[in-house]
Design a protein around this motif. Structure first.
Motif, PDB file in Angstrom:
ATOM      1  N   VAL A 181       0.841  -1.197   0.000  1.00  0.00           N
ATOM      2  CA  VAL A 181       0.000   0.000   0.000  1.00  0.00           C
ATOM      3  C   VAL A 181       0.877   1.248   0.000  1.00  0.00           C
ATOM      4  O   VAL A 181       0.633   2.201  -0.751  1.00  0.00           O
ATOM      5  CB  VAL A 181      -0.947  -0.008   1.224  1.00  0.00           C
ATOM      6  N   ARG A 202       2.191   1.997  -3.223  1.00  0.00           N
ATOM      7  CA  ARG A 202       1.093   2.172  -4.185  1.00  0.00           C
ATOM      8  C   ARG A 202       1.039   1.047  -5.216  1.00  0.00           C
ATOM      9  O   ARG A 202       0.615   1.253  -6.350  1.00  0.00           O
ATOM     10  CB  ARG A 202       1.175   3.542  -4.850  1.00  0.00           C
ATOM     11  N   HIS A 203       1.437  -0.156  -4.790  1.00  0.00           N
ATOM     12  CA  HIS A 203       1.286  -1.320  -5.649  1.00  0.00           C
ATOM     13  C   HIS A 203      -0.083  -1.979  -5.465  1.00  0.00           C
ATOM     14  O   HIS A 203      -0.517  -2.743  -6.326  1.00  0.00           O
ATOM     15  CB  HIS A 203       2.386  -2.350  -5.362  1.00  0.00           C
ATOM     16  N   PRO A 249      -4.253  -1.182  -3.766  1.00  0.00           N
ATOM     17  CA  PRO A 249      -5.175  -0.241  -3.122  1.00  0.00           C
ATOM     18  C   PRO A 249      -5.461  -0.675  -1.687  1.00  0.00           C
ATOM     19  O   PRO A 249      -5.268  -1.846  -1.319  1.00  0.00           O
ATOM     20  CB  PRO A 249      -6.441  -0.359  -3.976  1.00  0.00           C
ATOM     21  N   ALA A 270      -2.022   9.457   2.882  1.00  0.00           N
ATOM     22  CA  ALA A 270      -2.701   8.343   2.219  1.00  0.00           C
ATOM     23  C   ALA A 270      -3.977   8.829   1.532  1.00  0.00           C
ATOM     24  O   ALA A 270      -4.309   8.377   0.423  1.00  0.00           O
ATOM     25  CB  ALA A 270      -3.021   7.239   3.225  1.00  0.00           C
ATOM     26  N   GLU A 299      -3.415  10.553  -1.775  1.00  0.00           N
ATOM     27  CA  GLU A 299      -3.246   9.640  -2.907  1.00  0.00           C
ATOM     28  C   GLU A 299      -4.532   8.914  -3.268  1.00  0.00           C
ATOM     29  O   GLU A 299      -4.707   8.498  -4.417  1.00  0.00           O
ATOM     30  CB  GLU A 299      -2.160   8.604  -2.574  1.00  0.00           C
ATOM     31  N   ASP A 300      -5.440   8.725  -2.301  1.00  0.00           N
ATOM     32  CA  ASP A 300      -6.653   7.948  -2.540  1.00  0.00           C
ATOM     33  C   ASP A 300      -7.806   8.565  -1.753  1.00  0.00           C
ATOM     34  O   ASP A 300      -8.018   8.252  -0.585  1.00  0.00           O
ATOM     35  CB  ASP A 300      -6.435   6.486  -2.121  1.00  0.00           C
ATOM     36  N   ASP A 359     -10.928  -1.779  -5.169  1.00  0.00           N
ATOM     37  CA  ASP A 359     -10.715  -0.344  -5.304  1.00  0.00           C
ATOM     38  C   ASP A 359     -11.981   0.315  -5.847  1.00  0.00           C
ATOM     39  O   ASP A 359     -12.550  -0.131  -6.846  1.00  0.00           O
ATOM     40  CB  ASP A 359      -9.537  -0.094  -6.253  1.00  0.00           C
TER      41      ASP A 359
END
Length: 216
Positions: free
Chosen positions: A144, A147-148, A150, A184, A187-188, A208
């Motif tokens: 995570v 970022r490999h 979700p 975090a 990024e998401d 995701d």
């Protein structure tokens, strides 16, 4: 009528020196008797100290209408507010910009703080901003963090209050990475829905972009 906090636009602009992002969130408040207010709050990543800004507008077009401006800052284990002379944003329900002294003398100041508390409790972007203010840390699996994968599970520990972000791979405590929760979310932003997770609860989703389910 129930109290409504209606999230509006989120505006994100790089700072002039391209070292951070200036974020401004807008919304509307409707009270149980139809009382109206508009709000905007925001923060700038990379700024030091961590101080956020807030504008609450009431009574557009009325003699007692105005826009109240405040700063939000960390205080002990939470946050606090302080009125300011500095104008942050214009909002639809607002009137003239009030100085801090004018705001303190205004008869509707208790209503403004009431609106502010509800915004901080119910606007998901305010949860994000609060984690930025408090510097909330979290443990992320390596997948995570890099970022490999979700985030598929979010946990908020009851014992120490630590947050954990886990992907599809089995969590390995020896390879976990410690970071800030607000990064975090940077990024998401699908994590916005679980930023109010109470201690002792965890949330999962099958993939995701899928809806979150909260569990004991």
């Amino acid at each position: 009528m129930d109290i409504q906090v209606v999230e509006g636009a989120l505006v994100e602009v790089p700072t002039t020196d391209v070292t951070g992002i200036d974020r401004r969130a807008f919304g509307e408040f409707v009270g149980p008797r139809g009382e109206l207010a508009s709000y905007a709050f925001g923060w700038t990543t990379g700024s030091d100290p961590h101080i956020a800004h807030l504008s609450i507008g009431i009574g557009a077009g009325n003699p007692g209408g105005g826009t109240f401006h405040a700063v939000i800052f960390r205080h002990q284990d939470g946050h606090a507010y302080s009125l300011t002379d500095e104008r942050f944003e214009r909002v639809p329900q607002g009137g003239p910009d009030l100085s801090a002294d004018q705001a303190r003398a205004h008869g509707d100041l208790p209503f403004v703080w009431w609106v502010t508390d509800h915004v901080m409790q119910h606007d998901r972007r305010a949860w994000w901003m609060r984690h930025w203010l408090l510097g909330t840390t979290c443990i992320q699996t390596r997948e995570v963090f890099e970022r490999h994968e979700p985030v598929l599970m979010v946990s908020h520990d009851a014992d120490d209050g630590m947050w954990q972000l886990i992907g599809a791979s089995d969590a390995d405590p020896d390879t976990g990475k410690v970071g800030h929760l607000h990064h975090a979310v940077d990024e998401d932003q699908s994590l916005l829905d679980v930023l109010d997770l109470p201690p002792g609860r965890h949330a999962t989703r099958p993939g995701d972009g899928k809806p979150w389910a909260v569990h004991l």
